[in-house]
Enzyme design. Structure first.
Site, PDB file in Angstrom:
ATOM      1  N   LYS A 210       0.791  -1.224   0.000  1.00  0.00           N
ATOM      2  CA  LYS A 210       0.000   0.000   0.000  1.00  0.00           C
ATOM      3  C   LYS A 210       0.828   1.281   0.000  1.00  0.00           C
ATOM      4  CE  LYS A 210      -4.442  -1.250   0.154  1.00  0.00           C
ATOM      5  NZ  LYS A 210      -5.499  -0.684  -0.703  1.00  0.00           N
TER       6      LYS A 210
ATOM      7  N   SER B  81       0.406 -10.083  -0.238  1.00  0.00           N
ATOM      8  CA  SER B  81       0.231  -8.627  -0.204  1.00  0.00           C
ATOM      9  C   SER B  81       0.563  -7.953   1.111  1.00  0.00           C
ATOM     10  CB  SER B  81      -1.212  -8.274  -0.599  1.00  0.00           C
ATOM     11  OG  SER B  81      -2.125  -8.858   0.314  1.00  0.00           O
TER      12      SER B  81
END
Length: 431
Positions: free
Chosen positions: A69, A324
């Site tokens: 992110k 992720s």
């Protein structure tokens, strides 16, 4: 253009029908070069043997904020004008985007307000405070990302600050696309399958767009949690839909509504979207820890959790899974174990009424339970005004196949019971 800034020496081509463009992704890659870690693409020996394929993991859990992110957050915030930076930024996030925004604010010396659901794991809240320091204010509101998003938008309108979307923004998507750049710049083989998680769709939009231009033969599989499959529902409906309710367990990918932009991109670049039960994701988390010493969050395990569904298709192929993030709270371990065992059919809950007579419980233990079955939960209160008293019993089996034997013995011995695992409302209330 050097190979370091352009994978395989391919010159960018502008394609107005696909976002983001190659040139914008390369610009984002250069901008992020001194800010992020270029995470490894590591072969999993365990999974490669299990699936008879070459399974490569893109280790975004090793990123500075332990998720991808930071890429989109920094790419967006650093693109603001000086005037916009001085006015501050606002965002909403379930945790990982918040850390990326907080870290970016710290680097760029910008003040920010971050709205997070009240259900956000404490570990993620603590990390946001650590990365943002005195420049960032955290506001906990609502139960879901969507609640936090609504509050953040209202504050933006009031304060004149710039909202930093977690996924539905071109600059954010271009930042996330740099994950795809690194994969293709690192891998020396043709990639047959790419599995990636989908929450709001920013990662899938960015990486998917990049792959379709550089590696069009790669089959892209988006993976959503079954309890929050908002992208799959939207694509099936042909327009963005808002789910009435979601399971918030996979907090990094649980959104009621995907982005308008990410929806348009994902339906053109993602070949297939599959949904994985939350219990299966929990099993993957435990397997990764036990077999590979990897600590991942639920959203981080999504892509790997889908491999079983493609066992025949990926055999002999080169497969990349984007891991992720790893922002998991150790306090969630018991819940993860519980959900995994329920999904695997190894833990079962019953409401059993025992006759209030001597030996009833002993008969249950000796004649109903199998030799390898274990009671892990027992809650029993005798009702003096009744002939029978109920007990809530949790039983762990050694093998899934042992369940039928318990049911047969309960019936044979005449115990009145209710099986709770498949009664979702009652199950959630009692357990």
């Amino acid at each position: 253009m050097s190979a370091a800034s352009n994978p395989k020496g391919i010159e960018p081509k502008t394609d107005k029908n696909v976002k983001p463009s190659l040139r914008n992704v390369l610009d984002a890659t250069r901008k992020l070069r001194s800010i992020i870690n270029v995470t490894p693409l590591s072969k999993s020996m365990v999974m490669s043997e299990r699936y008879d394929a070459e399974i490569l993991l893109k280790r975004e859990d090793l990123q500075i904020v332990r998720s991808y992110k930071i890429r989109g957050a920094y790419n967006k915030i650093s693109s603001l004008t000086r005037t916009e930076m001085d006015a501050g930024v606002v965002t909403a996030s379930a945790g990982n985007h918040a850390q990326g925004v907080a870290y970016s604010c710290n680097i760029l010396n910008i003040r920010g307000k971050i709205f997070m659901p009240a259900t956000t794991p404490l570990q993620k809240i603590t990390q946001v405070k650590m990365f943002g320091r005195d420049l960032v204010e955290i506001i906990l509101v609502g139960d879901t990302y969507d609640d936090a998003h609504k509050a953040a938008i209202e504050v933006c309108a009031k304060d004149g600050a710039t909202y930093i979307p977690p996924f539905d923004d071109p600059k954010v998507i271009e930042g996330q696309a740099t994950v795809g750049f690194e994969i293709l710049d690192t891998c020396q083989k043709e990639i047959d399958f790419l599995f990636l998680p989908i929450g709001g769709g920013g990662l899938a939009s960015g990486v998917g767009s990049y792959f379709k231009q550089i590696s069009p033969k790669t089959r892209i599989i988006g993976v959503e949690p079954a309890g929050a499959a908002s992208m799959k529902a939207s694509i099936e409906a042909g327009h963005v839909v808002t789910l009435d309710s979601i399971d918030k367990f996979v907090d990094g990918a649980a959104v009621k509504r995907v982005g308008d932009l990410t929806f348009e991109i994902c339906r053109s670049v993602v070949d297939e979207i599959v949904c994985v039960p939350e219990g299966k994701i929990c099993t993957t988390i435990l397997n990764l820890y036990n077999e590979e010493a990897l600590v991942v969050e639920p959203a981080g395990a999504l892509s790997i959790s889908a491999l079983d569904m493609y066992r025949d298709q990926i055999k002999g192929k080169t497969v990349v899974c984007i891991l992720s993030g790893s922002n998991n709270d150790i306090l969630r371990t018991e819940e993860i174990k519980e959900r995994s065992m329920l999904y695997e059919g190894l833990k079962h809950y019953f409401l059993v009424r025992f006759p209030q007579r001597a030996g009833a419980l002993r008969e249950f233990l000796n004649d109903v339970l199998g030799p390898q079955d274990d009671i892990t939960h027992f809650e029993y209160r005798k009702k003096n005004s009744r002939e029978q008293g109920p007990a809530l019993i949790g039983i762990v089996l050694k093998k899934r196949e042992d369940f039928d034997g318990i049911i047969l013995r309960l019936q044979k011995k005449g115990f009145y019971y209710q099986y709770l695992n498949d009664q979702s409302d009652l199950f959630q209330y009692i357990v």
